[in-house]
Design an enzyme around this catalytic site. Structure first.
Site, short mmCIF file in Angstrom:
data_model
loop_
_atom_site.label_atom_id
_atom_site.label_comp_id
_atom_site.label_asym_id
_atom_site.label_seq_id
_atom_site.Cartn_x
_atom_site.Cartn_y
_atom_site.Cartn_z
N SER A 242 -3.92 16.79 37.88
CA SER A 242 -4.84 17.63 37.13
C SER A 242 -4.15 18.09 35.85
CB SER A 242 -5.25 18.84 37.99
OG SER A 242 -6.17 19.67 37.31
N CYS A 243 -4.92 18.66 34.93
CA CYS A 243 -4.33 19.18 33.67
C CYS A 243 -5.37 20.08 33.02
CB CYS A 243 -3.91 18.03 32.76
SG CYS A 243 -5.25 16.93 32.25
N GLY A 244 -5.52 20.01 31.70
CA GLY A 244 -6.51 20.83 31.01
C GLY A 244 -7.88 20.17 30.99
N TRP A 271 -8.75 21.66 34.53
CA TRP A 271 -8.89 23.11 34.34
C TRP A 271 -10.10 23.48 33.48
CZ3 TRP A 271 -6.84 26.29 37.54
CH2 TRP A 271 -6.96 27.66 37.30
#
Length: 288
Positions: A242-244, A271
């Site tokens: 996952s990330c932004g 996110w």
């Protein structure tokens, strides 16, 4: 890095690409993308300078434009339609690069694999290294004959909100978050407005920048494994990256693929979705 030509390797060197760039079965993609507040325009920079023969892959357009979240995966039909028009499809090896070195190219690498095209690799060091070595570039707009693209969706490479929510308390599956430590902890605000700060419960922070050398190339396999060991990531368990907004998560997936962990799923909403939802559990520094 040693020049690579193995179709199973997710990275190729600039030396390898320079040697093979004129091969009819090699097609090159410029997948450069910049944060909205960067003041840079990837399409304009492509038109000014790109590797010979490269077509431009617009991450923000080859996407699900009905989603409230940025550059989410498009329908298989839209993806196939767009890449066919770029001359990309069955029977070609696709090499993807970006301007940073390794930043947004892994997102497109992951998308092609998600859609069933495995003969795809990222240029190690990208345009940054290519230019530093004085290799030739072009400003010509590139066009190719349309090529058939066969879709074979790999559902093992993508996860949605409900799936991540169901496993975030499950110690059998690991969520690794590529954002910076400050964003992960919630001590630094998100660059996009109206998002909560913090991280998914039980997730592990593995900042993507740790994986990139100063010349834009990816660190060695030994270094990747050392980082994994230090973070306590178990390669025998399933991993979701996952990330932004689902871009740098793919750098983690690329690094894991490089060392043989080739079935890493990406949480597409990341996110941008999790931090926007009222029903998403969040851990942040002031809760610790």
């Amino acid at each position: 890095m040693v020049a690579v030509s193995d179709g199973n390797c997710p990275l190729v060197s600039t030396e390898w690409l320079a040697e093979h760039i004129d091969s009819p079965d090699i097609h090159v993609i410029d997948a450069s993308w910049f944060m909205p507040n960067s003041g840079r325009n990837a399409k304009q920079e492509y038109e000014f300078c790109h590797i010979k023969g490269a077509v431009f892959f617009d991450i923000d357009e080859i996407a699900d434009l009905t989603s409230p979240y940025p550059h989410m995966v498009p329908s298989p039909e839209k993806f196939a339609s767009r890449v066919r028009k770029l001359g990309l499809g069955d029977g070609v090896k696709i090499i993807i690069y970006d301007s940073h070195g390794i930043f947004s190219a892994p997102r497109v690498w992951w998308m092609f694999r998600l859609m069933g095209h495995d003969d795809v690799a990222v240029l190690d060091g990208g345009l940054k290294k290519w230019l530093a070595e004085g290799r030739p570039t072009d400003d010509a707009i590139v066009s190719h004959w349309e090529r058939h693209f066969t879709i074979r969706i790999r559902n093992d490479l993508i996860r949605d909100f409900s799936q991540v929510l169901a496993i975030c308390e499950d110690q059998g599956t690991q969520v690794v978050d590529a954002r910076s430590p400050a964003r992960f902890s919630g001590t630094e605000p998100e660059p996009r407005p109206n998002l909560n700060s913090g991280h998914i419960p039980n997730s592990i922070n593995w900042h993507y920048a740790q994986l990139i050398n100063s010349d834009g190339t990816m660190v060695s396999n030994d270094e990747i494994k050392a980082q994994i060991a230090a973070l306590g990531i178990d390669l025998n368990k399933p991993i979701i990256a996952s990330c932004g907004t689902g871009v740098t998560a793919c750098i983690l997936a690329l690094a894991l693929d490089k060392i043989g962990k080739d079935k890493v799923a990406v949480y597409d909403g990341s996110w941008a979705e999790w931090g926007a939802r009222d029903d998403a559990p969040i851990v942040c520094a002031d809760m610790v």
